[in-house]
Design a protein around this motif. Structure first.
Motif, PDB file in Angstrom:
ATOM      1  N   ILE A   9      -6.037  -9.466  17.555  1.00 54.71           N
ATOM      2  CA  ILE A   9      -4.959  -9.606  16.571  1.00 54.71           C
ATOM      3  C   ILE A   9      -4.684  -8.231  15.981  1.00 54.71           C
ATOM      4  CG2 ILE A   9      -4.246 -10.671  14.398  1.00 54.71           C
ATOM      5  CD1 ILE A   9      -6.189 -12.930  14.988  1.00 54.71           C
ATOM      6  N   PRO A  10      -3.429  -7.784  15.981  1.00 55.61           N
ATOM      7  CA  PRO A  10      -3.123  -6.474  15.407  1.00 55.61           C
ATOM      8  C   PRO A  10      -3.590  -6.380  13.962  1.00 55.61           C
ATOM      9  CG  PRO A  10      -1.234  -7.339  16.614  1.00 55.61           C
ATOM     10  CD  PRO A  10      -2.236  -8.446  16.537  1.00 55.61           C
ATOM     11  N   CYS A  11      -4.417  -5.389  13.681  1.00 50.44           N
ATOM     12  CA  CYS A  11      -4.917  -5.171  12.323  1.00 50.44           C
ATOM     13  C   CYS A  11      -4.327  -3.853  11.823  1.00 50.44           C
ATOM     14  CB  CYS A  11      -6.444  -5.122  12.308  1.00 50.44           C
ATOM     15  SG  CYS A  11      -7.239  -6.644  12.841  1.00 50.44           S
ATOM     16  N   ARG A  12      -3.259  -3.939  11.084  1.00 48.34           N
ATOM     17  CA  ARG A  12      -2.567  -2.743  10.644  1.00 48.34           C
ATOM     18  C   ARG A  12      -3.215  -2.231   9.363  1.00 48.34           C
ATOM     19  NH1 ARG A  12       2.540  -2.704  12.723  1.00 48.34           N
ATOM     20  NH2 ARG A  12       2.597  -0.540  12.028  1.00 48.34           N
ATOM     21  N   ILE A  13      -3.858  -1.093   9.434  1.00 49.25           N
ATOM     22  CA  ILE A  13      -4.500  -0.500   8.268  1.00 49.25           C
ATOM     23  C   ILE A  13      -3.436   0.100   7.363  1.00 49.25           C
ATOM     24  CG2 ILE A  13      -6.154   1.252   7.510  1.00 49.25           C
ATOM     25  CD1 ILE A  13      -7.584   0.926  10.133  1.00 49.25           C
ATOM     26  N   SER A  14      -3.600  -0.059   6.063  1.00 47.78           N
ATOM     27  CA  SER A  14      -2.624   0.469   5.118  1.00 47.78           C
ATOM     28  C   SER A  14      -2.635   1.992   5.138  1.00 47.78           C
ATOM     29  CB  SER A  14      -2.931  -0.032   3.700  1.00 47.78           C
ATOM     30  OG  SER A  14      -4.115   0.592   3.212  1.00 47.78           O
ATOM     31  N   ILE A  24       3.493  11.941   2.929  1.00 49.75           N
ATOM     32  CA  ILE A  24       3.556  11.959   4.389  1.00 49.75           C
ATOM     33  C   ILE A  24       3.716  13.379   4.899  1.00 49.75           C
ATOM     34  CG2 ILE A  24       4.930  11.263   6.388  1.00 49.75           C
ATOM     35  CD1 ILE A  24       5.540   8.640   4.929  1.00 49.75           C
ATOM     36  N   HIS A  25       4.588  14.161   4.256  1.00 47.52           N
ATOM     37  CA  HIS A  25       4.783  15.541   4.684  1.00 47.52           C
ATOM     38  C   HIS A  25       3.538  16.395   4.390  1.00 47.52           C
ATOM     39  CE1 HIS A  25       9.155  14.709   5.099  1.00 47.52           C
ATOM     40  NE2 HIS A  25       9.055  15.660   6.000  1.00 47.52           N
ATOM     41  N   ALA A  26       2.853  16.125   3.280  1.00 50.25           N
ATOM     42  CA  ALA A  26       1.634  16.871   2.965  1.00 50.25           C
ATOM     43  C   ALA A  26       0.564  16.610   4.023  1.00 50.25           C
ATOM     44  CB  ALA A  26       1.119  16.477   1.576  1.00 50.25           C
ATOM     45  N   PHE A  27       0.427  15.344   4.424  1.00 50.27           N
ATOM     46  CA  PHE A  27      -0.540  14.990   5.458  1.00 50.27           C
ATOM     47  C   PHE A  27      -0.162  15.638   6.791  1.00 50.27           C
ATOM     48  CE2 PHE A  27      -2.672  12.386   8.582  1.00 50.27           C
ATOM     49  CZ  PHE A  27      -3.859  12.034   7.974  1.00 50.27           C
ATOM     50  N   LEU A  49       5.772   4.452   6.689  1.00 48.96           N
ATOM     51  CA  LEU A  49       7.048   4.753   6.045  1.00 48.96           C
ATOM     52  C   LEU A  49       7.323   3.820   4.870  1.00 48.96           C
ATOM     53  CD1 LEU A  49       9.392   5.424   9.104  1.00 48.96           C
ATOM     54  CD2 LEU A  49       8.472   7.107   7.503  1.00 48.96           C
ATOM     55  N   SER A  50       6.913   2.544   5.012  1.00 49.12           N
ATOM     56  CA  SER A  50       7.184   1.571   3.948  1.00 49.12           C
ATOM     57  C   SER A  50       6.226   1.731   2.773  1.00 49.12           C
ATOM     58  CB  SER A  50       7.090   0.143   4.505  1.00 49.12           C
ATOM     59  OG  SER A  50       5.758  -0.161   4.900  1.00 49.12           O
ATOM     60  N   GLN A  51       5.039   2.287   3.014  1.00 50.53           N
ATOM     61  CA  GLN A  51       4.041   2.389   1.952  1.00 50.53           C
ATOM     62  C   GLN A  51       3.905   3.792   1.379  1.00 50.53           C
ATOM     63  OE1 GLN A  51       0.376   0.880   3.582  1.00 50.53           O
ATOM     64  NE2 GLN A  51       1.124  -1.225   3.700  1.00 50.53           N
ATOM     65  N   ILE A  74       9.821  14.658  11.428  1.00 53.36           N
ATOM     66  CA  ILE A  74       8.522  14.014  11.557  1.00 53.36           C
ATOM     67  C   ILE A  74       8.594  12.529  11.197  1.00 53.36           C
ATOM     68  CG2 ILE A  74       7.789  14.607   9.196  1.00 53.36           C
ATOM     69  CD1 ILE A  74       5.593  14.400  12.373  1.00 53.36           C
ATOM     70  N   LEU A  75       9.487  12.157  10.268  1.00 49.71           N
ATOM     71  CA  LEU A  75       9.565  10.761   9.846  1.00 49.71           C
ATOM     72  C   LEU A  75      10.035   9.840  10.962  1.00 49.71           C
ATOM     73  CD1 LEU A  75      11.034  11.123   6.242  1.00 49.71           C
ATOM     74  CD2 LEU A  75       8.644  10.902   6.934  1.00 49.71           C
ATOM     75  N   GLN A  76      10.648  10.406  11.992  1.00 47.68           N
ATOM     76  CA  GLN A  76      11.134   9.588  13.107  1.00 47.68           C
ATOM     77  C   GLN A  76      10.005   9.098  14.011  1.00 47.68           C
ATOM     78  OE1 GLN A  76      14.312  11.523  15.228  1.00 47.68           O
ATOM     79  NE2 GLN A  76      15.441  12.029  13.351  1.00 47.68           N
ATOM     80  N   ILE A  77       8.847   9.739  13.951  1.00 46.71           N
ATOM     81  CA  ILE A  77       7.735   9.308  14.797  1.00 46.71           C
ATOM     82  C   ILE A  77       6.597   8.680  13.995  1.00 46.71           C
ATOM     83  CG2 ILE A  77       8.273  11.103  16.504  1.00 46.71           C
ATOM     84  CD1 ILE A  77       5.756  12.580  15.549  1.00 46.71           C
ATOM     85  N   VAL A  78       6.784   8.553  12.694  1.00 42.08           N
ATOM     86  CA  VAL A  78       5.755   7.967  11.831  1.00 42.08           C
ATOM     87  C   VAL A  78       5.829   6.448  11.918  1.00 42.08           C
ATOM     88  CG1 VAL A  78       4.991   7.694   9.427  1.00 42.08           C
ATOM     89  CG2 VAL A  78       5.683   9.944  10.278  1.00 42.08           C
TER      90      VAL A  78
END
Length: 202
Positions: free
Chosen positions: A36-41, A148-151, A140-142, A131-135
């Motif tokens: 079962i897909p377990c999507r980590i936050s 995201i850019h800092a990471f 993106l929602s959280q 970069i946001l196009q491949i995230v």
């Protein structure tokens, strides 16, 4: 990972480690946990990265001789019942004396998905400021553009081919902790702004 002991009575000696109930980070990222897909936050992803950087920092600076893992990847990062990251599989690691300059030309591991080099894809996305196009959609929602850019900027520095251009693990650890606190602060602010204020009885 905690080592409890070893068994030398078998044809191939066996190591006995602690039981890690939540499997590997790889399984969770790729939906292979109990099929079962377990999507980590997003916050948990950064927290796991931070904990892993702690482990690497200890290996680099917490002993008289430096230890370099040389095989850090998601399948070698286990998650316990509290989702704490446990770094494993040190079979490729080496130990050197402080001051030895062994890793000057060592390159970060390249990752491939089919015929696509993920490192090259990531670098190109950073260079083209998209970069946001491949995230991942969940990130993106959280997350916010800032964290995201800092990471991403930190990851870009960590994959430099020249070792002198890559940050020391202490710097990586501190920056990941800063990003983690940034995400938590924004999430707390969002929770606070959605709460209904109490009305006065007067």
């Amino acid at each position: 990972m905690r080592l409890y002991g070893c068994c030398l009575e078998t044809e191939i000696p066996m190591l006995v480690f602690e039981l890690i109930s939540n499997g590997t980070l790889f399984n969770h990222l790729h939906g292979q946990c109990n099929e079962i897909p377990c999507r980590i936050s997003w916050l948990d992803c950064v927290r796991i990265a931070t904990k892993t950087s702690y482990a690497l920092y200890y290996m680099h600076h917490g002993r008289p001789r430096l230890i370099f893992h040389l095989n850090v990847k998601s399948s070698n990062i286990f998650l316990d019942e509290s989702w704490t990251a446990k770094l494993s599989n040190l079979c490729f690691s080496i130990s050197i004396a402080s001051g030895e300059d062994f890793f000057q030309g060592h390159h970060p591991t390249e990752m491939f998905l089919g015929h696509i080099n993920l490192v090259d894809c990531f670098v190109l996305s950073m260079e083209e400021n998209c970069i946001l196009q491949i995230v991942d959609d969940k990130v993106l929602s959280q997350g916010s553009n800032e964290d995201i850019h800092a990471f991403s900027e930190l990851a870009l520095r960590c994959i430099k081919k020249n070792g002198d251009e890559r940050p020391a693990m202490r710097e990586v650890m501190l920056e990941l902790r800063r990003i983690q606190l940034l995400i938590r602060s924004k999430q707390n602010n969002e929770i606070g702004s959605t709460q209904t204020p109490l009305r006065s009885c007067n």
